[in-house]
Enzyme design. Structure first.
Site, mmCIF file in Angstrom:
data_model
loop_
_atom_site.group_PDB
_atom_site.id
_atom_site.type_symbol
_atom_site.label_atom_id
_atom_site.label_comp_id
_atom_site.label_asym_id
_atom_site.label_seq_id
_atom_site.Cartn_x
_atom_site.Cartn_y
_atom_site.Cartn_z
ATOM 1 C CB THR A 86 -4.044 71.896 103.018
ATOM 2 O OG1 THR A 86 -4.718 73.326 101.775
ATOM 3 C CG2 THR A 86 -2.278 72.251 102.952
ATOM 4 N NE ARG A 144 10.627 71.634 98.282
ATOM 5 C CZ ARG A 144 10.322 72.938 99.552
ATOM 6 N NH1 ARG A 144 10.556 73.605 99.198
ATOM 7 N NH2 ARG A 144 8.937 72.549 99.265
ATOM 8 N NE ARG A 164 55.243 42.191 141.659
ATOM 9 C CZ ARG A 164 54.511 43.281 142.695
ATOM 10 N NH1 ARG A 164 53.922 44.273 142.155
ATOM 11 N NH2 ARG A 164 55.443 43.547 142.808
ATOM 12 C CG ASN A 189 43.995 56.273 144.470
ATOM 13 O OD1 ASN A 189 43.324 56.766 144.085
ATOM 14 N ND2 ASN A 189 44.167 55.320 143.440
ATOM 15 C CE LYS A 192 7.916 68.776 105.296
ATOM 16 N NZ LYS A 192 8.339 69.872 104.495
HETATM 17 C C1 UD1 Z 1 0.237 75.613 101.646
HETATM 18 C C2 UD1 Z 1 -0.388 76.582 101.768
HETATM 19 C C3 UD1 Z 1 -0.114 78.234 100.902
HETATM 20 C C4 UD1 Z 1 0.674 78.508 102.277
HETATM 21 C C5 UD1 Z 1 2.444 77.612 102.265
HETATM 22 C C6 UD1 Z 1 2.865 77.695 103.746
HETATM 23 C C7 UD1 Z 1 -2.211 75.665 100.822
HETATM 24 C C8 UD1 Z 1 -3.131 75.414 99.196
HETATM 25 N N1 UD1 Z 1 -1.301 75.964 100.612
HETATM 26 O O1 UD1 Z 1 1.020 75.800 100.599
HETATM 27 O O2 UD1 Z 1 -0.697 78.827 100.928
HETATM 28 O O3 UD1 Z 1 1.563 79.409 101.794
HETATM 29 O O4 UD1 Z 1 1.217 76.658 102.955
HETATM 30 O O5 UD1 Z 1 3.822 76.985 104.425
HETATM 31 O O6 UD1 Z 1 -3.140 75.125 101.854
HETATM 32 N N2 UD1 Z 1 -0.494 68.019 103.861
HETATM 33 C C9 UD1 Z 1 -1.661 67.675 104.005
HETATM 34 N N3 UD1 Z 1 -2.301 66.884 103.818
HETATM 35 C C10 UD1 Z 1 -2.144 66.537 102.417
HETATM 36 C C11 UD1 Z 1 -1.056 67.485 101.842
HETATM 37 C C12 UD1 Z 1 -0.276 68.911 102.589
HETATM 38 O O7 UD1 Z 1 -1.157 66.622 105.502
HETATM 39 O O8 UD1 Z 1 -2.729 66.495 101.507
HETATM 40 C C13 UD1 Z 1 -0.262 69.162 104.632
HETATM 41 C C14 UD1 Z 1 1.711 68.827 104.437
HETATM 42 O O9 UD1 Z 1 2.610 67.955 105.230
HETATM 43 C C15 UD1 Z 1 2.487 70.153 105.067
HETATM 44 C C16 UD1 Z 1 0.759 71.176 104.731
HETATM 45 O O10 UD1 Z 1 0.309 70.476 104.802
HETATM 46 O O11 UD1 Z 1 2.648 70.170 105.968
HETATM 47 C C17 UD1 Z 1 1.551 71.607 103.892
HETATM 48 O O12 UD1 Z 1 1.099 71.474 102.379
HETATM 49 P P1 UD1 Z 1 1.812 71.665 101.509
HETATM 50 O O13 UD1 Z 1 2.335 70.758 100.287
HETATM 51 O O14 UD1 Z 1 3.862 71.850 102.124
HETATM 52 O O15 UD1 Z 1 1.807 73.189 100.855
HETATM 53 P P2 UD1 Z 1 2.715 74.189 100.065
HETATM 54 O O16 UD1 Z 1 2.027 73.948 98.676
HETATM 55 O O17 UD1 Z 1 3.897 74.475 100.955
HETATM 56 CA CA CA Z 2 5.257 73.703 102.115
#
Ligand code: UD1
Ligand code: CA
Length: 486
Positions: free
Chosen positions: A85, A19, A446, A383, A26
């Site tokens: 995550t 996004r 000059r 100066n 990012k």
């Molecule tokens: C996640 C949480 C959600 C929470 C939100 C807060 C989970 C399943 N959900 O959702 O409950 O409210 O964050 O912002 O955890 N990342 C990795 N590797 C991955 C996936 C993500 O390093 O495989 C990192 C991303 O770079 C990011 C963070 O983890 O910094 C969160 O990932 P994102 O995909 O934004 O999670 P959300 O769907 O927002």
């Molecule tokens: Ca997020």
């Protein structure tokens, strides 16, 4: 109770951040002079963790290069595919082994999170003897976030992602920040048992909560006092919002420490800038990088200083300064451009429409008007007249000009480098100085003036200039007493 030192902080930063619609990953977007991820790392360092781990994946070469330059204490772990995550944390533990002690997990895109808030989470985690404690917040609009599901008694049951939530759960306004304190050993075991049977087909770290609870462990939550802190940056609107919040925090800290900020709304200060008490910042001032300003100095209006040092009681108005050093009681501007390598001595002056680069201007020396000084050393008390150019470039190489102490360079001089003007020397206005001027000499370079009498009436007869000249000649003749009156 004192805050227990975590065994590790794991910063998740492998995601793409689509996004942002950017070529830049990012977590490398800049905010108050630091990349997003560096804000998180700074807050994490405040906890003095034994290990600092960053999960990288998307644009890993770029992120890794950045980290090795700005955060050599952080250990990068590569997550090849971003399978969620939970998968990210599992990848870390498979790579570095199970970590005993408290493991804090957080994100690289939450630059507003403060050490104090993380410390409060750790404190709650230790006090309650939890297996996991999640940082939550009550938000006005929880759209997109995981929701904290509690029982009637208020105990945390599980976290449900928006995409997996029923309408009742969607109505919950307590969101999951994505920051957790875990018991490291329990985490290592539980994260292996996380499945991917959910709407996104990902391994959710959030599932570790219910797994641990079902195993009979204590699961808790700490509600952040200010929900703004836990909001991540996902697009440029949120980036601008975070910038404003962070800037306000920085300004407030400086004001409380004795800095006058005339207009906080138009003043922008990077996180690493240092300001002494009694500095005054006028509207439209931007201070970037490692800029340092000493007590009593005034900067602005409309000035942008990057990596610049300003001495005590100096005044800098309407100026752009980059990697410059401005001495105590010196004055700069209005409308000056100080480029890298400019060193202005005590009580020196760089005035209006003056550009300087790689130039040392000694104590009390002045370059007041319409001048370019490049690759030069100017001594003390000298100066430089209006509209001079230090001609430093021959089309191939740059050359140096040396101006001694107490020199008077006339107006509209070209000092063609390499050239030296000795101590106490003068140069005549309009000179093109190509040869050295010895100490105490007057350099004149000059052509002498020659007037061609009567040229206008002869060659421009009938013009207003010719008429004006004729009237002046007639008036002069009238003024001369005639022979009859003698
Ligand atoms: C996640 C949480 C959600 C929470 C939100 C807060 C989970 C399943 N959900 O959702 O409950 O409210 O964050 O912002 O955890 N990342 C990795 N590797 C991955 C996936 C993500 O390093 O495989 C990192 C991303 O770079 C990011 C963070 O983890 O910094 C969160 O990932 P994102 O995909 O934004 O999670 P959300 O769907 O927002
Ligand atoms: Ca997020």
């Amino acid at each position: 109770m004192s805050v227990p030192r975590p065994a590790a902080v794991i910063v998740l930063a492998a995601g793409e951040g689509t996004r942002m619609k950017s070529k830049t990953p990012k977590v490398l977007h800049e905010l108050c002079g630091r990349a997003l991820v560096d804000h998180m790392l700074t807050a994490a360092r405040g906890l003095q963790p034994e290990r600092l781990i960053v999960v990288i994946g998307h644009a890993r070469e770029q992120v890794e290069a950045h980290l090795s330059a700005t955060a050599p204490d952080a250990v990068p772990v590569v997550q090849e595919k971003q399978n969620g995550t939970g998968h990210a944390v599992r990848t870390v533990l498979e790579s570095v082994g199970a970590i005993t002690g408290t493991v804090l997990v957080t994100y690289g895109d939450t630059p507003l999170l403060r050490t104090e808030t993380l410390a409060a989470l750790l404190e709650r985690h230790a006090e309650d003897g939890n297996a996991v404690t999640v940082l939550t917040a009550e938000v006005p609009d929880p759209t997109g976030y995981g929701r904290i599901v509690r029982d009637e008694g208020g105990a945390v049951l599980e976290i449900v992602e928006e995409k997996d939530a029923d309408p009742g759960q969607r109505a919950i306004r307590e969101m999951n920040s994505g920051v957790y304190a875990f018991d490291g050993s329990l985490l290592a075991d539980a994260v292996k048992r996380v499945g991917a049977a959910n709407a996104q087909g990902e391994e959710y770290l959030t599932d570790v909560l219910s797994i641990l609870r079902e195993d009979g462990h204590r699961v808790g939550a700490h509600v952040a006092g200010d929900y703004v802190e836990v909001e991540g940056v996902n697009d440029r609107v949120q980036l601008a919002f975070a910038r404003r919040v962070l800037n306000e925090r920085i300004l407030k800290a400086h004001m409380k420490a004795g800095v006058t900020v005339i207009d906080p709304a138009s003043t922008w200060i990077d996180a690493e800038v240092t300001l002494e008490p009694d500095v005054v910042l006028h509207p439209g001032t931007q201070l970037h990088g490692s800029t340092r300003i000493a007590s009593g100095a005034e900067v602005g209006p409309a000035s942008t200083l990057t990596d610049t040092v300003v001495g005590e009681d100096a005044v800098v108005r309407n100026a752009v300064c980059e990697s410059a050093e401005i001495g105590p009681q010196a004055t700069v501007g209005p409308f000056a451009y100080l480029r890298p390598g400019t060193v202005l001595g005590r009580k020196g002056k760089i005035g209006t429409y003056v550009e300087t680069k790689n130039a040392t201007i000694g104590e009390g020396s002045k370059v007041p008007h319409l001048t370019y000084v490049g690759d030069a050393t100017i001594g003390t008390g000298s100066n430089i007249g209006a509209a001079c150019v230090f001609v430093n470039y021959d089309g191939v190489s740059k050359h140096h000009t040396t101006v001694g102490d107490h020199v008077r360079v006339g107006s509209d001089n070209m000092l063609v480098a390499p050239v030296t003007i000795g101590d106490g020397a003068y140069t005549a206005a309009g000179s093109v100085i190509t040869d050295d001027v010895p100490p105490g000499a007057m350099g004149v370079a000059r052509a002498r003036q020659r007037n061609i009498e009567g040229w206008v009436p002869r060659r421009r007869a009938g013009t207003r200039s010719a008429d004006a000249a004729a009237r002046a000649v007639a008036a002069q003749e009238d003024a001369v007493p005639g022979p009859s009156e003698e």
